[in-house]
Design an enzyme around this catalytic site. Structure first.
Site, PDB file in Angstrom:
ATOM      1  N   ASP A   1       1.037  -1.186   0.114  1.00 45.02           N
ATOM      2  CA  ASP A   1       0.109   0.377  -0.194  1.00 45.02           C
ATOM      3  C   ASP A   1       0.467   1.169   0.110  1.00 45.02           C
ATOM      4  OD1 ASP A   1       0.642  -0.305   2.472  1.00 45.02           O
ATOM      5  OD2 ASP A   1      -0.594   0.065   3.937  1.00 45.02           O
TER       6      ASP A   1
ATOM      7  N   ARG B   1       6.455 -13.520  11.205  1.00 41.30           N
ATOM      8  CA  ARG B   1       5.609 -12.615  11.198  1.00 41.30           C
ATOM      9  C   ARG B   1       6.044 -11.464   9.235  1.00 41.30           C
ATOM     10  NH1 ARG B   1       2.292  -8.549  14.530  1.00 41.30           N
ATOM     11  NH2 ARG B   1       0.573  -8.644  12.788  1.00 41.30           N
TER      12      ARG B   1
ATOM     13  N   CYS C   1       8.558 -12.924   5.248  1.00 41.60           N
ATOM     14  CA  CYS C   1       9.352 -14.062   4.558  1.00 41.60           C
ATOM     15  C   CYS C   1       7.868 -14.759   3.845  1.00 41.60           C
ATOM     16  CB  CYS C   1       9.417 -15.745   5.287  1.00 41.60           C
ATOM     17  SG  CYS C   1      10.773 -14.531   6.558  1.00 41.60           S
ATOM     18  N   GLU C   2       6.683 -14.429   3.559  1.00 38.81           N
ATOM     19  CA  GLU C   2       5.944 -14.902   2.811  1.00 38.81           C
ATOM     20  C   GLU C   2       6.458 -15.129   0.956  1.00 38.81           C
ATOM     21  OE1 GLU C   2       4.581 -10.459   2.604  1.00 38.81           O
ATOM     22  OE2 GLU C   2       4.998 -12.090   3.942  1.00 38.81           O
ATOM     23  N   ASP C   3       6.283 -13.803   0.355  1.00 36.52           N
ATOM     24  CA  ASP C   3       7.333 -13.260  -0.276  1.00 36.52           C
ATOM     25  C   ASP C   3       8.363 -14.218  -0.417  1.00 36.52           C
ATOM     26  OD1 ASP C   3       8.921 -12.330   1.057  1.00 36.52           O
ATOM     27  OD2 ASP C   3       9.496 -10.427  -0.024  1.00 36.52           O
TER      28      ASP C   3
END
Length: 332
Positions: free
Chosen positions: A133, A219, A221-223
């Site tokens: 965002d 929370r 490291c999703e990428d």
């Protein structure tokens, strides 16, 4: 029982509740879904998934979402709001202000970063743009990146890249930046095929579920995990694209100026980003790479070299009007 202990206990309970809520949502989504049939997905447009969390960024979020929605090659903009503490009143007001084009606001059931990769029935395009965002990009550069992805639909395409490497002295993987190669595209701006959302959230069995729990625990490291998934399936590295104009409002090197004031951003808006504490941030992401490698049982990440550019202009400089400029540039 002192105040400090109570505070930690409350935080742990809140985190546990959020993770449990996401696991339930993911299980329900995957039980009702199947890998999307590409024949039923539009190839001429893209769905934009914007991750929203900080209320201080809402004016900027509105501006970015409206810009995306006005583009002819954007089918839908979905704002995924992940801050469970935001009031209903605030989100209702935000939704009412999102009147430009096909924009929808979705309140996530948890603040897990895994939520940004949930497969959604409302996605009707073969490609999705995952973005933050606080990053703005010019429309022509995004359209160019979409075209590049169209020629390489099995790979990740993006503008912000990083690398993995092996620290031989410590025998562990590290997260770093190389000047000549890269292996990870960040979710600041990432284009991928819609099927990968299902593979990330619903595929991979117990090992993948375990890695998603690592994302929840850190929370972060999703990428990186999505890069693991795609590299493993495509056996190819990502593609970096050059942009004509891209603004990262979350970069701590930004100065506060009149533009911040116009968008309602307070001074220091960049300080609230997860990645601002660079040293600890890199260590944490290095731990993620190490854990993902252990659970995968192999290292799927692949290096890529160079980047795609929209045009090749004159590289030489000439003196014109007492200025050194590209030789093919006219000086008034």
């Amino acid at each position: 029982m002192n105040f400090h202990f109570l505070t930690i206990l409350v935080l742990l309970l809140s985190f546990s509740t959020a993770v449990s809520s996401l696991h339930e949502e993911t299980a329900a989504t995957c039980a009702a879904a199947s890998p999307p049939d590409r024949r039923n997905l539009r190839s001429d447009q893209i769905t934009v998934l914007i991750n929203g969390y900080y209320e201080s960024r809402i004016p900027l979020l509105q501006s970015i979402a409206s810009t995306y929605a006005a583009s002819p090659f954007v089918h839908t903009v979905l704002i995924l709001w992940g801050n469970p503490s935001t009031s209903t009143k605030t989100l209702t007001k935000l939704a009412q202000n999102l009147t430009t084009g096909p924009i929808s606001l979705i309140r996530q059931s948890s603040n897990s970063l895994n939520s940004r990769f949930l497969p959604r029935k409302s996605i009707q395009t073969g490609a999705v743009l995952i973005c933050d965002d606080d990053v703005e990009i010019d429309t022509s550069s995004l359209e160019f990146a979409f075209r590049i992805w169209g020629r390489n639909p099995e790979r990740l395409v993006g503008f912000f890249v990083r690398s993995h490497d092996l620290d031989l002295s410590r025998r562990e993987w590290i997260y770093t930046v190389h000047q000549d190669r890269y292996s990870i595209v960040l979710t600041k701006l990432m284009i991928l095929k819609t099927e990968y959302l299902f593979e990330y959230s619903c595929g991979g069995g117990a090992a993948m579920a375990d890695m998603r729990r690592v994302v929840d625990r850190e929370r972060n490291c999703e990428d990186i995990l999505m890069n693991f998934v795609v590299a493993d399936m495509s056996n190819a590295g990502p593609i970096m694209v050059a942009a004509q104009r891209i603004r990262d409002w979350g970069d701590p090197r930004n100065d506060y100026d009149d533009e911040n004031e116009r968008l309602g951003l307070r001074e220091g808006v960049s300080e609230i980003g997860l990645s601002n504490r660079k040293g600890e941030h890199r260590k944490r992401r290095g731990r993620c790479i190490t854990e993902f490698h252990r659970r995968f049982g192999r290292m799927p990440l692949r290096y890529s070299y160079g980047k795609s550019v929209d045009s090749v202009g004159e590289q030489a400089l000439c003196r014109k009007g007492r200025k050194l400029v590209p030789c093919d540039q006219n000086v008034l």
